[in-house]
Each structure stands twice: as C-alpha cells, then as structure tokens.
Design a protein around this motif. Structure first.
Motif, PDB file in Angstrom:
ATOM      1  N   GLU A   1       0.880  -1.180   0.000  1.00  0.00           N
ATOM      2  CA  GLU A   1       0.000   0.000   0.000  1.00  0.00           C
ATOM      3  C   GLU A   1       0.908   1.217   0.000  1.00  0.00           C
ATOM      4  O   GLU A   1       1.832   1.309   0.813  1.00  0.00           O
ATOM      5  CB  GLU A   1      -0.910   0.041   1.238  1.00  0.00           C
ATOM      6  CG  GLU A   1      -1.767   1.314   1.241  1.00  0.00           C
ATOM      7  CD  GLU A   1      -2.794   1.401   2.368  1.00  0.00           C
ATOM      8  OE1 GLU A   1      -2.796   0.518   3.254  1.00  0.00           O
ATOM      9  OE2 GLU A   1      -3.579   2.366   2.350  1.00  0.00           O
TER      10      GLU A   1
ATOM     11  N   ASN B   1      -4.427   5.071  -2.057  1.00  0.00           N
ATOM     12  CA  ASN B   1      -5.642   5.598  -1.401  1.00  0.00           C
ATOM     13  C   ASN B   1      -6.242   6.740  -2.217  1.00  0.00           C
ATOM     14  O   ASN B   1      -5.544   7.661  -2.619  1.00  0.00           O
ATOM     15  CB  ASN B   1      -5.302   6.115  -0.009  1.00  0.00           C
ATOM     16  CG  ASN B   1      -4.910   4.984   0.920  1.00  0.00           C
ATOM     17  OD1 ASN B   1      -5.750   4.223   1.384  1.00  0.00           O
ATOM     18  ND2 ASN B   1      -3.608   4.847   1.143  1.00  0.00           N
TER      19      ASN B   1
ATOM     20  N   GLU C   1      -7.901   2.252  -3.131  1.00  0.00           N
ATOM     21  CA  GLU C   1      -8.629   2.073  -1.867  1.00  0.00           C
ATOM     22  C   GLU C   1      -9.493   3.305  -1.615  1.00  0.00           C
ATOM     23  O   GLU C   1      -9.025   4.431  -1.756  1.00  0.00           O
ATOM     24  CB  GLU C   1      -7.636   1.922  -0.701  1.00  0.00           C
ATOM     25  CG  GLU C   1      -6.832   0.650  -0.790  1.00  0.00           C
ATOM     26  CD  GLU C   1      -5.940   0.462   0.454  1.00  0.00           C
ATOM     27  OE1 GLU C   1      -6.056   1.264   1.404  1.00  0.00           O
ATOM     28  OE2 GLU C   1      -5.145  -0.491   0.436  1.00  0.00           O
TER      29      GLU C   1
ATOM     30  N   ASP D   1     -11.772   0.594   1.982  1.00  0.00           N
ATOM     31  CA  ASP D   1     -10.798   0.780   3.061  1.00  0.00           C
ATOM     32  C   ASP D   1     -11.527   1.027   4.385  1.00  0.00           C
ATOM     33  O   ASP D   1     -12.680   1.462   4.390  1.00  0.00           O
ATOM     34  CB  ASP D   1      -9.924   2.000   2.715  1.00  0.00           C
ATOM     35  CG  ASP D   1      -8.586   1.971   3.436  1.00  0.00           C
ATOM     36  OD1 ASP D   1      -8.359   1.078   4.265  1.00  0.00           O
ATOM     37  OD2 ASP D   1      -7.763   2.865   3.139  1.00  0.00           O
TER      38      ASP D   1
ATOM     39  N   LYS E   1     -11.069  -4.114   3.132  1.00  0.00           N
ATOM     40  CA  LYS E   1     -10.001  -4.016   4.133  1.00  0.00           C
ATOM     41  C   LYS E   1     -10.637  -3.747   5.483  1.00  0.00           C
ATOM     42  O   LYS E   1     -11.261  -2.691   5.690  1.00  0.00           O
ATOM     43  CB  LYS E   1      -9.043  -2.877   3.788  1.00  0.00           C
ATOM     44  CG  LYS E   1      -8.232  -3.143   2.520  1.00  0.00           C
ATOM     45  CD  LYS E   1      -7.176  -2.077   2.314  1.00  0.00           C
ATOM     46  CE  LYS E   1      -5.967  -2.331   3.219  1.00  0.00           C
ATOM     47  NZ  LYS E   1      -4.891  -1.355   2.909  1.00  0.00           N
TER      48      LYS E   1
HETATM   49 MG    MG Z   1      -5.628   2.630   2.807  1.00  0.00          MG
END
Ligand code: MG
Ligand code: C2E
Ligand code: MG
Length: 731
Positions: free
Chosen positions: A494, A552, A584, A614, A635
């Motif tokens: 990530e 993200n 995400e 996320d 997640k």
């Molecule tokens: Mg994240």
C-alpha cells in the motif's frame, strides 16, 4: 326698477322738507348712521347728509321705501313693516336687513322709530340704518368655521380631547409635584365620540369630567412624567390597552400643553387607534423573520437571537449551535417531486420543535435542506451531543407523504460557545465545518474540531505549504507490504504518503490529507501519488518484482473525472498494466454520492484496476449494499484487528466480516496486524491478506527491493497481473 329709472322718476318730485324739522336737520347730518324720515303715508320726508351721500343722484323726498330702495331684499315687505310701526307706534330695533348692491350683498342694522306730535299721535317713522355688512359676514364666517370645526371633530377618525387644569399648575415646581398635580387636577373638558369609542363607550358625554388617570387616557405616571419633561408635549407616543376580549389595542397619542404666564392651563391632544397598522407591521416583521414554507424563524432571526443569547450569557454558560443538513434530500425532490420535498420540510419543523420541548432555544430554517438550532444553555459538550443525537433520531423517523413512506438522514455539526468561538459568524462557520465533517464521515453528529477546519490558521498555513511541498518534492511515498496468508507470500504494497516539512519536520498524512481533501489540492496530490506509485511499479516490474500497489483515493477524487483520464495516460506512458494497481476508498466516501461513485468505479475497473473498500467497519453502510458496487476487496479497519485478541466483540466482527465478504465473493485484507498471534488467528479465520507492523512498517520505495531480498519473500502474484507482466514476472 334700475337705479337709472329711479333717479329720473325722483327728479320730477319737488323736494319737501318739513319746516318744523329744519332744526333737527343739522343734528341728523352729523350722525354716522343713514337716517330717512317717512311721514305717516310712508313717503320720505327727510334724509340726513349721509343718506344723501349714499343716494347722491336721487331726490329722495316723496318716494316710498319701495321706490327709494328697490335693491332691498323684499322692499314691499319692508314698506309694510314701516307702515306697521306707524300704525302700532312700537319701535323695531336693530332688524338685520339685506340689500343687493353692486352685485354683492350688504347688511344693514335698521332701527324703525315712530315719531309723534304734541298730541302723541304717530306722525312718521325714522329709519336709522347702519352698515353692518362686515360684522355680519365675519359672524357668518365664524359660525361656518365653528360648525366645520365641530363637524371635523365629531367625524374625526382620531379621538380629540382637551383636559383643563383647574387651578393651573406652576411649571416651575419640581416635575414629580407637577405630575401629582396633573393627576389631581386634570379634568376631561372636551372630547369627541371617538374617544368614548376607544374606551368602549358610545358618547363623549359619558367620559367628560373624568380625571386623567381614572380612564387611563394617559395611563401611566411615566407618560405624564415624560409629558412634563418633554416640554409639555407628546409626539406619536405609543401605548396599548388590553380589551375585555383579551386583544390588545395599540394607541398613538399627540398632545400639547398650553402654558400661560408660567402655568399649565390645559392640554389638547389627539389619540389614534393604530392597532391595524401595528398588526400590519407585525405581519411584515413576521414575514421578514420567518421562512414561509415551514413557518420556522429564518436566518436573520436566528442571528439576532444568537446575538441576544451571547449578550445575556453568563461567563460559565455553555451554548451550542447545531447546523443540520439533510442527507440526499435532493433524491426525494428528484424521485417524489418538489411538493413531496416541501412536505418533508414542513413535517420536519414540528418534529424538531417537539424534540426541543421546553428547552430554551431557537430552531431556524436557513434555506434548502439546511436547519439550525441554537441552545443557549447546555450542561456540557456531551450533553450537546446527546441533544443533537435526539434531533438526529427524530429526523430519521419515517415520513409519510401521500401514502408513501420515506426516510431521510442528516448530518449535524455542533459548535460550542465559549469553548470554540464567541461570535455568531465564527460559531456558524465552525458548526458548518463540523457538519461537513459529519457528512463526509457519515457520522450523523460531529462537534467542531480545528483539525477538520480548512480555515483554521494552522490549516491555512499548512494548505499554502502543501502546494509548495507537491511542487518542490517535499513529499515521499512509503510502501507497506501486504502478505497472502494462504501461501505466506508477498502480494503487494500500500502506497502511503509522507511529508517531510523543512521546518515542522515529519507531518503525518492524517493531518495534511484532510486539508488537501477540503481544497482542490487533493487532485494534484493524488496525481502525484499515482504517478510516483506507477513509476515504482514500473521499476519493480523491470526488476522482475511483480507486485500489486494499492493507492488511497479520496471522495473528491472519485468525483473528479479528469483523474480517470490521467490514470489511463500514466498507465500507458509507463507501460504498466492496470491489474498492477488497486485503489482504496472508504465506504463513507462512496456513500456521500453512491450513484456517481458507482460510475467512476466502473470506468476505473475498465482499465483493469481493482477496487478495495478501506477502513471497513467504521461507517454505517451494509456489506450487501457495498457489494452492489464493482469492488473486489474489503479491508477490515485496523481498530478491530489490533484488538481482536483481547476483545471478543472485535474478534467476532472480524470473523463474521471475513465470512460475509467471502460469501459475497470479496477478497479480505486485515490491516493493523501487529503480532504473530493476530497473524495466526487471521490465518485460522481464513482471511486472505494481512498488512501491519508485524509484517513490516511502511518503508521508502527505495528500500523495497532489498527488503524483499533480505526477508526472502516469495511473490504471490494474481493471475491477471502475471499474464500482463509476461516475461518480467519472477515466479
Ligand atoms: Mg488505505
Ligand atoms: P489507511 O489507508 O487505512 O492506511 C493504513 C494506515 O495504518 C497507515 O497510516 C499505516 O501506517 C497504518 N498502519 C499499518 N499497519 C499498522 C499497524 O500494524 N498498526 C498501526 N497502529 N498502524 C498501522 P498512515 O500512513 O499514517 O496513513 C493514515 C491514513 O492516511 C491512511 O489510512 C489513509 O487514509 C491516508 N493516506 C495515506 N496516504 C494517502 C494518500 O496517498 N492519499 C490519500 N487520499 N490518503 C492517504
Ligand atoms: Mg485503512
């Protein structure tokens, strides 16, 4: 008969003056009056000088009254009266007679005095005439003006009155004494029926003679005090009376005191009923201060009320301002129509009012689907939040509109005085920031926090610096590994942004990403992260490291269509397959506009890029709903994972989320794996991937290759990526 013909006729009659009366002639001539002497046959015998001057061209002797004065009003009747005096011997004094001369009327006062001879026989009559035209006309004008005045007073729409002070009041004594004396001595001496009407009576005489306070025409002693101090006058002084019906009558009074030689002798005044005016003005004021749809106070009234609260607030009094914005109200308008939308808003006012109950405060509609509640006295921050939760719940109750049932939600932002701000505009702005925060986090209720405020001084300076940071390379990207639990192999990383500020040092993303999200800065920031991630990805692929990189995205990025084109351009430019990337996004970011989010996600999916939800578990959305979106991964938020070994509840949540997600065909990542125990437990629960300090903390991109080598990581590459990477993949 005209004056000319009269003259000719008289000329032929010889002048005859009684010899005996010759002595009187001199006396008559000095008289100011016009004197004519008629004999017993009613013919003129004698005239004084004034009479001759008055009728200069006429030989008066021998003429009858009719012949002499044809211009007289009804001369025949006058002649008859004259003869009557001769017959009766009784004088007539001061009869008012009219003549028409030179086209106008003239008035004479005429005395008719009989004269007698020695034997007391009436031998003639003396007419003594004086011109009283001026006084008659003046009298008439006076009479007319008096009757006009009386009619004016009687018909006036205003009450007109006069109080006399008997005895008058010395205006040099102290004001209090004057007021007392006015109360004792003032007597209503004149008024019209209108005044009586104002007091519920019919006629003026019912009021006359009353004193100044008893009937309340000048109700309060203060009014009299003002009257004296204001130089014995009122100008449009307002007062009110409560009628028997309980209604209020508003009066406006003008008055002036008459002072003579240092004494107040009387007061004249007028009083008007201004109730209708007042009601009209009240109505106008109501309209200016209320929202016509919901009848709630509007913004102007809210601001005024808050100002009043602030002014009266005691130093330790805590005040809360809540800003309410309905969520997805537009959908109701769009699907059920604006009328339905209006009905929802109308029902909302009474709901909020019922919830407020007797708690002091004001509920206002600011416009659209925005409402505000100001509570001048709350016990604590927690109390304010609890009250806001109650308002929130009442908004969330079902609305029934024309048989349809619909639900809506809202976001409520709270600002507190004096803890956070002490003026209306700052309180409003802070409540707005909190409301926006609540909305983006799907939190329902949020209290202002300067961390979320794009305009707090710290934020503003960070915002400026962030632009520079993006341009001048103060940002770096760290990568945190994700490990496949089935194969104990490296799945990917990530990408997590880092800012090394030249003066402030390291600034965590939780501090500057929200600032960027609140401004347009989030677009260049995300573009930078995307390009940097793709560049690293390309570099690793070339080194045979086939891994997936997760980036993200913010809610705003999803709404920005350019970013999708940019992403495609970058993938093409660096020749990196879309399958190498995963984006995400938090569930609240999706829920702030699900329809648009869905379209954006589908377009990104079409590039081969996968999607992950996320921080799952921190929002309110249901997994079943999220599954309707084209996302592939879930997640689980680290707040559940980190504590799952100590907190049974969290363990249950993690377990059931894994099962549910698998049933829906989603891959599950657990973030925040800090210990071997958690790692083992997640393996046992069938979780697919883990990420956390236990595996590795986020590290600079430059260290990745050596980290893989030193820790002897196997790569677990998804099939599509492997295919796309072709020969570059190390298996
Ligand atoms: Mg994240
Ligand atoms: P996130 O996307 O949920 O990222 C995971 C966060 O958890 C990261 O914090 C990571 O360092 C931290 N973390 C990972 N493993 C553990 C662990 O075992 N224990 C604990 N306590 N923490 C762990 P970080 O890097 O501070 O990032 C915070 C948040 O900032 C991210 O949460 C993400 O929402 C946001 N963020 C970071 N980089 C970006 C970015 O490039 N763009 C956007 N839009 N947001 C970013
Ligand atoms: Mg997370």
């Amino acid at each position: 008969m005209t004056a000319q013909t009269t003259k000719n006729y008289i000329q032929h009659v010889p002048t005859y003056i009684d010899e005996k009366n010759r002595d009187h002639q001199a006396l008559l001539d000095v008289m100011r009056e016009t004197v004519l002497y008629f004999d017993r046959w009613g013919l003129v015998r004698q005239a004084n000088l004034r009479a001759k001057n008055w009728l200069p061209d006429i030989q008066v002797a021998g003429l009858t009254f009719i012949e002499l004065l044809p211009q007289w009003d009804d001369p025949a009747e006058r002649q008859r009266e004259l003869m009557q005096v001769i017959r009766s011997g009784l004088p007539v004094w001061g009869s008012k007679e009219r003549a028409f001369e030179d086209g106008g009327e003239r008035w004479y006062s005429v005395d008719k005095i009989p004269t007698t001879n020695e034997a007391s026989d009436v031998v003639g009559v003396m007419l003594v005439m004086s011109d009283v035209t001026e006084s008659v006309l003046r009298e008439r004008a006076l009479r007319e003006s008096e009757s006009r005045y009386k009619a004016y007073i009687a018909n006036s729409a205003e009450a007109i009155w006069r109080y006399d002070l008997c005895p008058p009041i010395d205006i040099n004594i102290p004001v209090d004494d004057q007021v007392n004396q006015i109360i004792e001595r003032a007597v209503l001496s004149e008024c019209n029926d209108r005044l009586a009407w104002l007091y519920g009576l019919k006629f003026a005489h019912e009021l006359l003679g009353q004193s100044v306070l008893r009937k309340g025409s000048v109700k309060h002693q203060q009014d009299l005090d003002f009257f004296v101090r204001n130089g014995y006058k009122f100008e449009n002084r307002e007062s009110h009376r409560t009628l028997g019906t309980g209604k209020r009558m508003y009066l406006q009074t003008n008055a002036i005191g008459i002072v003579e030689n240092g004494y107040l002798i009387r007061a004249w005044g007028t009083t008007r009923d201004v109730t209708e005016n007042k009601r009209y003005l009240e109505r106008l004021e109501y309209l200016a201060n209320h929202d016509p749809l919901t009848a709630l106070p509007n913004r102007a009234l809210l601001y005024r009320r808050i100002d009043e609260y602030l002014e009266k607030r005691s130093p330790d009094q805590l005040m809360a301002l809540m800003l309410i914005d309905l969520d997805r109200f537009k959908e109701i308008n769009d699907t059920l129509g604006h009328l339905a939308g209006d009905k929802v808003l109308k029902q909302l006012g009474p709901r909020l009012e019922a919830e407020l109950g007797i708690t002091p405060g004001i509920i206002a509609r600011l416009g659209g689907d925005e409402f505000a509640i100001c509570l001048p006295q709350v016990e604590s921050r927690e109390h304010a939040v609890a009250l806001a939760q109650r308002f929130f719940k009442s908004i969330c109750q079902v609305f029934t509109i024309e048989g349809f049932q619909t639900e809506i939600s809202a976001s409520i932002g709270i600002s507190l005085c004096p803890d956070q701000a002490s003026d209306v505009s700052t309180l409003m702005r802070f409540a707005d920031v909190a409301m926006y925060h609540a909305k983006t986090r799907l939190q329902g209720v949020a209290v202002y926090n300067s961390e979320h405020d794009p305009n707090s001084p710290k934020r503003l300076s960070l915002m400026g610096a962030l632009g520079r940071a993006i341009r001048e390379g103060e940002l770096t990207l760290f990568f945190q590994p994700k490990v496949d639990l089935n194969e104990h192999a490296l799945y990917g990383f990530e990408a997590l942004i880092r800012w090394n500020h030249p003066e402030l040092g390291f600034i965590p993303p939780s501090e500057f990403v929200p600032i960027a999200e609140m401004s347009n800065m989030i677009a260049p920031l995300t573009r930078w992260v995307l390009e940097e991630s793709i560049r690293y990805c390309k570099q690793w692929l070339e080194q045979g490291v086939c891994v997936n990189v997760a980036i993200n995205l913010s809610a705003r990025n999803l709404m920005d269509e350019n970013i999708i084109d940019d992403l495609k351009t970058m993938l093409d430019y660096y020749n990196v397959p879309g399958e190498a990337l995963e984006l995400e996004i938090t569930e609240s970011a999706i829920m702030s506009d699900p329809a648009r989010a869905q379209i954006a996600i589908e377009r990104i999916n079409a590039l081969g890029v996968r999607f992950a939800i996320d921080d799952y578990g921190t929002g309110y959305s249901s997994l079943a709903y999220l599954k309707r979106l084209p996302v592939q991964t879930l997640k689980i938020d680290l707040s559940f994972v980190r504590t799952m070994m100590d907190n049974e509840q969290d363990r249950i949540i993690v377990n059931s989320t894994i099962n549910l997600a698998h049933n829906l065909g989603l891959q599950v990542v657990a973030e925040g794996v800090e210990t071997q125990a958690i790692y083992n437990e997640l393996t046992a629960l069938g979780c697919d991937l883990v990420q956390g300090y236990h595996v590795a903390k986020p590290m600079p991109g430059s260290e990745i290759e050596s980290w893989i080598r030193e820790d002897h990581w196997e790569l677990r590459c998804q099939a599509e990526l492997r295919q796309n990477c072709g020969s570059r993949v190390t298996d």
